[in-house]
Motif scaffolding. Structure first.
Motif, PDB file in Angstrom:
ATOM      1  N   GLN A  76      62.685  55.314  16.374  1.00  0.00           N
ATOM      2  CA  GLN A  76      62.752  54.091  17.188  1.00  0.00           C
ATOM      3  C   GLN A  76      62.597  52.857  16.304  1.00  0.00           C
ATOM      4  N   GLU A  77      61.602  52.888  15.430  1.00  0.00           N
ATOM      5  CA  GLU A  77      61.370  51.737  14.549  1.00  0.00           C
ATOM      6  C   GLU A  77      62.488  51.592  13.518  1.00  0.00           C
ATOM      7  N   ASP A  78      62.999  52.711  13.005  1.00  0.00           N
ATOM      8  CA  ASP A  78      64.056  52.666  11.991  1.00  0.00           C
ATOM      9  C   ASP A  78      65.399  52.230  12.557  1.00  0.00           C
ATOM     10  N   SER A  79      65.683  52.616  13.756  1.00  0.00           N
ATOM     11  CA  SER A  79      67.024  52.336  14.280  1.00  0.00           C
ATOM     12  C   SER A  79      67.018  51.183  15.268  1.00  0.00           C
ATOM     13  N   VAL A  80      66.476  51.387  16.423  1.00  0.00           N
ATOM     14  CA  VAL A  80      66.587  50.404  17.498  1.00  0.00           C
ATOM     15  C   VAL A  80      65.911  49.083  17.137  1.00  0.00           C
ATOM     16  N   VAL A  81      64.634  49.114  16.835  1.00  0.00           N
ATOM     17  CA  VAL A  81      63.896  47.875  16.584  1.00  0.00           C
ATOM     18  C   VAL A  81      64.432  47.169  15.340  1.00  0.00           C
ATOM     19  N   ASP A  93      70.868  32.195  16.420  1.00  0.00           N
ATOM     20  CA  ASP A  93      70.772  30.758  16.168  1.00  0.00           C
ATOM     21  C   ASP A  93      69.335  30.380  16.513  1.00  0.00           C
ATOM     22  N   TYR A  94      68.514  30.193  15.505  1.00  0.00           N
ATOM     23  CA  TYR A  94      67.101  29.972  15.738  1.00  0.00           C
ATOM     24  C   TYR A  94      66.572  28.941  14.748  1.00  0.00           C
ATOM     25  N   ASN A  95      65.465  28.316  15.143  1.00  0.00           N
ATOM     26  CA  ASN A  95      64.844  27.327  14.263  1.00  0.00           C
ATOM     27  C   ASN A  95      63.797  27.992  13.371  1.00  0.00           C
ATOM     28  N   LYS A  96      63.135  27.190  12.551  1.00  0.00           N
ATOM     29  CA  LYS A  96      62.158  27.702  11.589  1.00  0.00           C
ATOM     30  C   LYS A  96      61.016  28.451  12.276  1.00  0.00           C
ATOM     31  N   ASP A  97      60.485  27.894  13.353  1.00  0.00           N
ATOM     32  CA  ASP A  97      59.378  28.559  14.058  1.00  0.00           C
ATOM     33  C   ASP A  97      59.822  29.894  14.636  1.00  0.00           C
ATOM     34  N   GLU A  98      61.010  29.933  15.205  1.00  0.00           N
ATOM     35  CA  GLU A  98      61.533  31.184  15.757  1.00  0.00           C
ATOM     36  C   GLU A  98      61.809  32.189  14.640  1.00  0.00           C
ATOM     37  N   GLY A  99      62.250  31.677  13.481  1.00  0.00           N
ATOM     38  CA  GLY A  99      62.466  32.539  12.316  1.00  0.00           C
ATOM     39  C   GLY A  99      61.169  33.162  11.838  1.00  0.00           C
ATOM     40  N   LEU A 100      60.091  32.381  11.816  1.00  0.00           N
ATOM     41  CA  LEU A 100      58.780  32.915  11.435  1.00  0.00           C
ATOM     42  C   LEU A 100      58.294  33.953  12.447  1.00  0.00           C
ATOM     43  N   GLU A 101      58.567  33.702  13.726  1.00  0.00           N
ATOM     44  CA  GLU A 101      58.196  34.680  14.749  1.00  0.00           C
ATOM     45  C   GLU A 101      58.985  35.969  14.561  1.00  0.00           C
ATOM     46  N   LEU A 102      60.251  35.839  14.217  1.00  0.00           N
ATOM     47  CA  LEU A 102      61.105  36.999  13.958  1.00  0.00           C
ATOM     48  C   LEU A 102      60.594  37.785  12.744  1.00  0.00           C
ATOM     49  N   LEU A 103      60.178  37.042  11.715  1.00  0.00           N
ATOM     50  CA  LEU A 103      59.604  37.682  10.534  1.00  0.00           C
ATOM     51  C   LEU A 103      58.320  38.437  10.908  1.00  0.00           C
ATOM     52  N   GLY A 104      57.524  37.858  11.785  1.00  0.00           N
ATOM     53  CA  GLY A 104      56.314  38.532  12.268  1.00  0.00           C
ATOM     54  C   GLY A 104      56.659  39.804  13.021  1.00  0.00           C
ATOM     55  N   ASP A 105      57.740  39.750  13.827  1.00  0.00           N
ATOM     56  CA  ASP A 105      58.184  40.955  14.546  1.00  0.00           C
ATOM     57  C   ASP A 105      58.615  42.039  13.567  1.00  0.00           C
ATOM     58  N   ARG A 107      57.605  42.404  10.436  1.00  0.00           N
ATOM     59  CA  ARG A 107      56.393  42.919   9.794  1.00  0.00           C
ATOM     60  C   ARG A 107      55.665  43.886  10.722  1.00  0.00           C
ATOM     61  N   SER A 108      55.499  43.511  11.967  1.00  0.00           N
ATOM     62  CA  SER A 108      54.816  44.364  12.940  1.00  0.00           C
ATOM     63  C   SER A 108      55.526  45.708  13.089  1.00  0.00           C
ATOM     64  N   ARG A 114      55.017  52.448   9.357  1.00  0.00           N
ATOM     65  CA  ARG A 114      54.174  52.973   8.276  1.00  0.00           C
ATOM     66  C   ARG A 114      53.039  53.811   8.860  1.00  0.00           C
ATOM     67  N   ASN A 115      52.427  53.349   9.937  1.00  0.00           N
ATOM     68  CA  ASN A 115      51.349  54.114  10.571  1.00  0.00           C
ATOM     69  C   ASN A 115      51.853  55.477  11.034  1.00  0.00           C
ATOM     70  N   TYR A 116      53.033  55.502  11.643  1.00  0.00           N
ATOM     71  CA  TYR A 116      53.599  56.783  12.083  1.00  0.00           C
ATOM     72  C   TYR A 116      53.978  57.663  10.887  1.00  0.00           C
ATOM     73  N   LYS A 117      54.489  57.066   9.828  1.00  0.00           N
ATOM     74  CA  LYS A 117      54.828  57.847   8.632  1.00  0.00           C
ATOM     75  C   LYS A 117      53.562  58.463   8.034  1.00  0.00           C
ATOM     76  N   ASP A 118      52.463  57.711   8.033  1.00  0.00           N
ATOM     77  CA  ASP A 118      51.195  58.254   7.538  1.00  0.00           C
ATOM     78  C   ASP A 118      50.735  59.430   8.392  1.00  0.00           C
ATOM     79  N   LYS A 119      50.853  59.292   9.710  1.00  0.00           N
ATOM     80  CA  LYS A 119      50.491  60.394  10.603  1.00  0.00           C
ATOM     81  C   LYS A 119      51.383  61.607  10.348  1.00  0.00           C
ATOM     82  N   GLN A 120      52.662  61.348  10.129  1.00  0.00           N
ATOM     83  CA  GLN A 120      53.605  62.435   9.852  1.00  0.00           C
ATOM     84  C   GLN A 120      53.203  63.173   8.575  1.00  0.00           C
TER      85      GLN A 120
END
Length: 173
Positions: A76-81, A93-105, A107-108, A114-120
């Motif tokens: 799910q994380e590798d493909s869809v998200v 088409d997004y501004n700087k604040d929306e770009g930072l929010e996208l970067l946060g998404d 990262r999340s 990574r957490n699921y890979k560690d569990k695996q």
């Protein structure tokens, strides 16, 4: 460097410690911990012993499902998200604040992956790569627990066995 750790361990009641290097101290502590656990479980009453085995067996029985769920989440994380985020970056088409929010998404999502890979990785190490074998052994163990915790009886092989023995032991109800 090891001396303060050694002093703290001795103060907390650890036994049989000797400073050689940090790896050896760690091994000694782990050995004592598992020996104590093993003794506690081996000498526990039947109810406690079998409850502990049932916990482990339940985990092992569910292990194929756990592994599959972890695989689904990684996928799910590798493909869809990831694809949604990358397409938004590419086409959005997004501004700087929306770009930072996208970067946060992004990262999340990667941290979640990574957490699921560690569990695996932990599951693979625990199960040796074959969760079905552990699962089957666990089901067999639960069946055996049911067998040994059920009331027992003895079927005499000789029909006319000594009646005194039968009544004395109250085996043939």
């Amino acid at each position: 460097m090891a001396q303060p750790a050694y002093d703290k361990l001795i103060k907390n009641g650890e036994k049989n410690l000797e400073i050689v290097d940090s790896d050896e101290i760690k091994i000694t502590i782990q050995t004592d911990k598992w020996e104590d656990y093993a003794k506690r479980i081996a000498h526990a009453d039947n109810k406690t012993f079998y409850q502990e085995v049932e916990k482990v067996a339940s985990f092992l029985i569910a292990s194929p499902l756990i592994v599959e769920e972890i695989r689904k989440e990684i996928s799910q994380e590798d493909s869809v998200v990831l694809q949604d985020i990358l397409h938004t970056v590419e086409l959005g088409d997004y501004n700087k604040d929306e770009g930072l929010e996208l970067l946060g998404d992004l990262r999340s999502s990667r941290q979640k992956r990574r957490n699921y890979k560690d569990k695996q990785e932990v599951m693979n190490m625990l199960l040796g790569g074959d969760e079905n074998t552990g699962s089957q052994h666990a089901m067999d163990a639960l069946d055996k627990i049911k067998e040994v915790t059920s009331p027992r009886s003895y079927q005499y092989r000789i029909q006319n066995s000594n009646k005194n023995i039968v009544s004395y032991y109250n085996l043939n109800k």
